[in-house]
Structures are given as structure tokens and as C-alpha cells.
Design a protein around this motif. Structure first.
Motif, PDB file in Angstrom:
ATOM      1  N   LEU A 163       0.893  -1.088   0.121  1.00 50.08           N
ATOM      2  CA  LEU A 163      -0.034   0.086   0.049  1.00 50.08           C
ATOM      3  C   LEU A 163       1.074   1.322  -0.049  1.00 50.08           C
ATOM      4  CD1 LEU A 163      -2.783   1.330   0.444  1.00 50.08           C
ATOM      5  CD2 LEU A 163      -2.266   1.212   2.694  1.00 50.08           C
TER       6      LEU A 163
ATOM      7  N   ASN B 221      -3.806   6.712  -2.730  1.00 54.44           N
ATOM      8  CA  ASN B 221      -3.410   5.303  -2.193  1.00 54.44           C
ATOM      9  C   ASN B 221      -3.114   4.680  -3.654  1.00 54.44           C
ATOM     10  OD1 ASN B 221      -4.922   6.116   0.478  1.00 54.44           O
ATOM     11  ND2 ASN B 221      -2.968   4.895   0.760  1.00 54.44           N
ATOM     12  N   CYS B 222      -2.386   3.850  -3.734  1.00 52.29           N
ATOM     13  CA  CYS B 222      -2.038   2.627  -4.594  1.00 52.29           C
ATOM     14  C   CYS B 222      -1.774   1.482  -4.137  1.00 52.29           C
ATOM     15  CB  CYS B 222      -1.030   3.230  -5.615  1.00 52.29           C
ATOM     16  SG  CYS B 222      -0.421   2.041  -6.923  1.00 52.29           S
ATOM     17  N   VAL B 223      -2.243   0.280  -4.789  1.00 46.73           N
ATOM     18  CA  VAL B 223      -1.771  -1.015  -4.279  1.00 46.73           C
ATOM     19  C   VAL B 223      -1.484  -1.844  -5.547  1.00 46.73           C
ATOM     20  CG1 VAL B 223      -2.831  -3.026  -3.461  1.00 46.73           C
ATOM     21  CG2 VAL B 223      -3.593  -1.134  -2.346  1.00 46.73           C
TER      22      VAL B 223
ATOM     23  N   TYR C 102      -6.031  -5.040  -4.948  1.00 45.45           N
ATOM     24  CA  TYR C 102      -7.257  -4.518  -4.205  1.00 45.45           C
ATOM     25  C   TYR C 102      -7.208  -3.241  -3.596  1.00 45.45           C
ATOM     26  CZ  TYR C 102     -11.864  -4.413  -1.704  1.00 45.45           C
ATOM     27  OH  TYR C 102     -12.907  -3.700  -1.177  1.00 45.45           O
ATOM     28  N   LEU C 103      -8.134  -2.332  -3.695  1.00 49.93           N
ATOM     29  CA  LEU C 103      -7.997  -1.093  -2.803  1.00 49.93           C
ATOM     30  C   LEU C 103      -9.507  -0.409  -2.807  1.00 49.93           C
ATOM     31  CD1 LEU C 103      -6.425   1.184  -1.446  1.00 49.93           C
ATOM     32  CD2 LEU C 103      -6.218   2.089  -3.604  1.00 49.93           C
ATOM     33  N   ASN C 104      -9.901  -0.140  -1.632  1.00 49.88           N
ATOM     34  CA  ASN C 104     -11.102   0.777  -1.559  1.00 49.88           C
ATOM     35  C   ASN C 104     -10.994   1.676  -0.263  1.00 49.88           C
ATOM     36  OD1 ASN C 104     -13.821   1.345  -2.335  1.00 49.88           O
ATOM     37  ND2 ASN C 104     -14.560  -0.648  -1.821  1.00 49.88           N
TER      38      ASN C 104
ATOM     39  N   TYR D 228      -9.610  -2.497  -8.462  1.00 46.43           N
ATOM     40  CA  TYR D 228      -8.873  -3.749  -8.653  1.00 46.43           C
ATOM     41  C   TYR D 228      -8.328  -4.207  -9.966  1.00 46.43           C
ATOM     42  CZ  TYR D 228     -13.124  -5.927 -10.214  1.00 46.43           C
ATOM     43  OH  TYR D 228     -14.431  -6.323 -10.952  1.00 46.43           O
TER      44      TYR D 228
ATOM     45  N   LYS E 240      -6.840   4.833  -5.717  1.00 35.64           N
ATOM     46  CA  LYS E 240      -8.141   5.367  -5.240  1.00 35.64           C
ATOM     47  C   LYS E 240      -7.795   6.775  -4.347  1.00 35.64           C
ATOM     48  CE  LYS E 240     -12.003   4.070  -4.643  1.00 35.64           C
ATOM     49  NZ  LYS E 240     -13.206   4.109  -4.823  1.00 35.64           N
TER      50      LYS E 240
ATOM     51  N   VAL F 163      -8.698   3.186   4.412  1.00 37.72           N
ATOM     52  CA  VAL F 163      -8.579   2.275   3.255  1.00 37.72           C
ATOM     53  C   VAL F 163      -8.561   0.659   3.760  1.00 37.72           C
ATOM     54  CG1 VAL F 163      -7.656   4.013   1.956  1.00 37.72           C
ATOM     55  CG2 VAL F 163      -6.036   2.136   2.965  1.00 37.72           C
ATOM     56  N   GLU F 164      -9.294  -0.078   2.747  1.00 40.03           N
ATOM     57  CA  GLU F 164      -8.821  -1.642   2.714  1.00 40.03           C
ATOM     58  C   GLU F 164      -8.275  -1.928   1.712  1.00 40.03           C
ATOM     59  OE1 GLU F 164     -12.974  -3.282   3.011  1.00 40.03           O
ATOM     60  OE2 GLU F 164     -13.319  -2.835   1.221  1.00 40.03           O
ATOM     61  N   TRP F 165      -7.425  -3.134   1.867  1.00 39.81           N
ATOM     62  CA  TRP F 165      -6.235  -3.211   0.731  1.00 39.81           C
ATOM     63  C   TRP F 165      -5.996  -4.711   0.788  1.00 39.81           C
ATOM     64  CZ3 TRP F 165      -1.435  -4.255   2.264  1.00 39.81           C
ATOM     65  CH2 TRP F 165      -1.194  -3.921   3.576  1.00 39.81           C
TER      66      TRP F 165
END
Length: 155
Positions: A64, A73-75, A91-93, A103, A117, A124-126
Motif C-alpha cells: 500500500l 493510495n495505490c496498491v 485490491y483497494l477501496n 482492482y 483510489k 482504506v481496505e487493501w
């Protein structure tokens, strides 16, 4: 499509957990690739700094990153060793608006992503998947209280 639903289901299941920590799962019997931890490859671009990471079993790492200038943010999910194409997922949200996840998934040799995002002041969740290994993190990375208050005041 089948994998898409599986990956999103796993990510959403992670969201349902108390906004706590890391979920890492793998099948009981799996041929894990041993090796050094995958280093962040800079694929998110200029200005992105690693703010968190999680091992994806023993086969890779999901990173992350955050760009303080853009507020994004970037994953990216990276394999320890590039090889034959295998299913991968990044995945990122945001927890503020969980209806629009970012995703990337497919059969990749070295990494999945990057996905982006805008998340200034948000939680965030990732996570990521490599083959049958997965790692998801929910609520561990949140913007500052001041930034969240500023964002909340915008229309």
C-alpha cells in the motif's frame, strides 16, 4: 469472472471483520515458493511512498502506497519470483464509500496492479492474491483526524 467474484468476496469478507487487522489465508496443502520478500517495484509512480505491506503467504507481498500531493493510495501485489503466469489480484477501496472498489486481476508473471483510489483523510481496505494465497487488511490505514474533518466538510 469466477475468480473475480471469489476475489471480491474475499475482499468484502475482510471488510466485514472489525476494522482491525490483517487476514492471510492459504490452502492447507500448497506448494509454496520460498525466497526473499518481494521488494516494492515503484510501479505506482513518482511521489508514492510505501505506507504498509503484507506478505501474501510465502509467495509475494502486497504494498500500500500513498502520494501526499495527490491524496491517492495505490496498491500493487508482487511475486517474490517472476515465473509462469498465475492468478494475481490487487485490491483497494475506501471505507467511506465501499461501493466502488479499484482492482486488477489476471494471469500475471510478476505483479498485479497498480490500482488507485483518492483517499485523503479516509480509511482504506487493501489486499492481494497470488495463486491460492491471499492477504487483506481493513481499517489499519486512515488519514489524519484533521484531514478527515476537512474532507467531511466538503460538498
Amino acid at each position: 469472472m469466477k475468480r473475480s467474484k471469489r476475489a471480491l468476496t474475499a475482499a468484502l469478507a475482510a471488510t466485514g471483520m472489525a476494522c482491525a487487522g490483517l487476514v492471510a489465508t492459504a490452502p492447507a496443502a500448497s506448494a509454496a515458493t520460498s525466497g526473499a520478500t518481494a521488494a516494492y517495484n515503484g510501479v505506482c509512480g513518482s511521489g508514492y511512498k510505501v505506507v504498509n505491506s503484507a506478505p501474501v503467504g510465502s509467495v509475494g507481498t502486497v504494498y500500500l502506497t500513498y502520494n501526499s500531493t495527490s491524496g491517492k493510495n495505490c496498491v500493487v501485489t508482487i511475486r517474490n519470483t517472476a515465473g509462469s503466469p498465475t492468478y494475481m489480484f490487487a485490491y483497494l477501496n475506501t471505507l467511506d464509500d465501499p461501493s466502488d472498489p479499484a482492482y486488477d486481476e489476471g494471469e500475471y508473471r510478476s505483479y498485479a496492479g497498480p490500482v488507485y483510489k483518492y483517499a485523503r483523510g479516509m480509511c482504506v481496505e487493501w489486499g492481494g492474491i497470488i495463486g491460492t494465497w491471499e492477504a487483506f487488511n481493513t481499517g489499519s490505514n486512515c488519514g489524519s483526524l484533521a484531514a478527515r474533518a476537512t474532507f467531511a466538510g466538503k460538498d
